[in-house]
Design a protein around this motif. Structure first.
Motif, short mmCIF file in Angstrom:
data_model
loop_
_atom_site.label_atom_id
_atom_site.label_comp_id
_atom_site.label_asym_id
_atom_site.label_seq_id
_atom_site.Cartn_x
_atom_site.Cartn_y
_atom_site.Cartn_z
N GLY A 178 2.86 4.27 5.35
CA GLY A 178 3.15 3.66 4.06
C GLY A 178 3.69 4.68 3.07
O GLY A 178 4.59 4.37 2.26
N GLU A 181 7.34 5.19 3.85
CA GLU A 181 8.21 4.06 3.55
C GLU A 181 8.23 3.66 2.07
O GLU A 181 9.16 2.99 1.62
N ASN A 182 7.21 4.08 1.30
CA ASN A 182 7.11 3.61 -0.08
C ASN A 182 7.05 4.69 -1.15
O ASN A 182 7.22 4.38 -2.33
N VAL A 183 6.79 5.94 -0.76
CA VAL A 183 6.58 6.99 -1.75
C VAL A 183 7.60 8.11 -1.65
O VAL A 183 8.26 8.47 -2.63
N TRP A 190 8.59 13.61 3.59
CA TRP A 190 7.32 13.06 4.06
C TRP A 190 6.71 13.93 5.15
O TRP A 190 5.51 14.24 5.10
N GLN A 245 1.97 8.06 -8.50
CA GLN A 245 2.52 7.23 -7.43
C GLN A 245 1.58 6.06 -7.14
O GLN A 245 0.40 6.09 -7.53
N MET A 248 -1.95 2.52 -2.12
CA MET A 248 -1.50 1.61 -1.06
C MET A 248 -2.67 1.22 -0.18
O MET A 248 -3.67 1.92 -0.10
N ILE A 308 -0.16 -1.45 -4.05
CA ILE A 308 0.78 -2.21 -3.24
C ILE A 308 0.26 -2.41 -1.82
O ILE A 308 -0.51 -1.59 -1.31
N ILE A 310 0.85 -2.45 2.08
CA ILE A 310 1.75 -1.85 3.06
C ILE A 310 1.95 -2.80 4.23
O ILE A 310 1.14 -3.69 4.48
N ARG A 311 3.03 -2.60 4.94
CA ARG A 311 3.37 -3.53 6.02
C ARG A 311 2.46 -3.36 7.22
O ARG A 311 1.81 -2.32 7.41
#
Length: 332
Positions: A178, A181-183, A190, A245, A248, A308, A310-311
């Motif tokens: 996550g 993909e998001n931060v 990453w 940030q 998640m 948020i 996460i997927r």
């Protein structure tokens, strides 16, 4: 006249809903009890409140995330799955649904929840298993509290971090992905973070549950963990890092078992679980981040935090990244 008609419709609908609730509860009381299998912790107050308010005995069995799927499917295939209601991270319930283990039920108690929380006619989301950075506020100076995830790579935190094992804890694996993909802006940034975190030699534990103990004792200073422990471990000296940030987490989900021995009690339990009363208890007494509108845990600043979902990662992704993290973090 139109206003009177509208009021009549609302009152009629409310009366019908109340009658339906009473009918369901009457059947649930006849069944006598409900068996609740879950990975969520510290929810005994809600279990007791349900029993006291409805007269239906609720039995709570906790199964850790890492064992949930194997335990449930093994029991189901042997014809011994006795759960009426199952709760777990969304990926877990998706797997159970694929095995035909979930029954269709749309709870009227979820009517006010965001539309995206109703995954289908079987799975209802009610919270996010939010992950952040918690720390021992007696031992970490305010000036040193991380402001970004990248701060965890500072060498001053070497041998001072505790986290769930990134080689096999699904939620931690999903959380790390996550971040990617998001931060972080690029995979290179990453990966620099992941390797920097690994270089600081975190202590690994089996799940989030054991992360607060070494923080309370002062053995470790920072944990990649759940802010809810600020509530459930009080008066332990825990606080959370107010990062710039987002926080998640994996969506928390609930469903009726397709083989529920007490199907009406199962539906009544889910209705109660999703009610504002139960969600208030979960937020205030357990520190959970719930999806009922306007309900937040009583943790300073959490009502303003960006949290948020996460997927979902597939089984193959969990295995692939778990293997990679095992190498990067040198997990023995």
């Amino acid at each position: 006249m139109k206003m009177l008609l509208a009021m009549f419709i609302v009152l009629f609908a409310a009366a019908n809903a109340h009658a339906a609730d009473d009918a369901l509860l009457s059947k649930a009381r006849t069944e006598g009890k409900v068996a609740f299998y879950a990975n969520i912790t510290a929810v005994e107050p809600i279990i007791k409140a349900f029993t006291d308010d409805t007269g239906v005995k609720a039995e709570y069995t906790r199964i850790s995330t890492t064992k949930f799927v194997a335990t449930a499917i093994t029991e189901f295939e042997a014809g011994k799955f006795m759960a009426d209601v199952v709760q777990g991270p969304l990926p877990v319930l998706e797997l159970l649904k694929e095995k035909g283990m979930l029954a269709a039920y749309r709870s009227p108690a979820a009517a006010g929840y965001p539309e995206w929380t109703r995954k289908d006619d079987r799975i209802q989301l009610f919270g996010i298993e939010y992950v952040g950075l918690i720390y021992n506020k007696d031992l970490v100076k305010k000036a040193d509290v991380p402001k970004r995830y990248e701060d965890l790579t500072d060498p001053k935190w070497k041998n001072k971090i505790v986290m769930a094992n990134p080689a096999n804890h699904p939620t931690t694996i999903s959380w790390l992905i996550g971040l990617k993909e998001n931060v972080f802006k690029s995979e290179a940034e990453w990966m620099k973070f992941v390797k920097g975190l690994a270089a600081n030699k975190p202590m690994f534990v089996a799940s989030f549950g054991p992360t607060p103990a070494p923080l309370e004792s002062g053995e470790k200073l920072i944990g990649i963990s759940m802010p809810k422990y600020i509530i459930t471990k009080a008066p332990a000296p825990l606080d959370w890092a107010h990062l710039s940030q987002p926080l998640m987490g994996t969506p928390r989900a609930i469903a009726v078992s397709s083989t529920a021995p007490h199907p009406n009690a199962a539906r009544a339990f889910i209705d109660y679980w999703l009610s504002k009363k139960a969600m208030d208890m979960m937020a205030k007494d357990v520190g959970e981040y719930v999806l009922a509108p306007g309900v937040f845990p009583p943790i300073e600043g959490m009502d303003k935090a960006k949290v948020i979902s996460i997927r979902e990662l597939s089984d193959d992704e969990i295995k692939k990244w778990g293997s990679e993290f095992k190498t990067i973090f040198d997990v023995k």
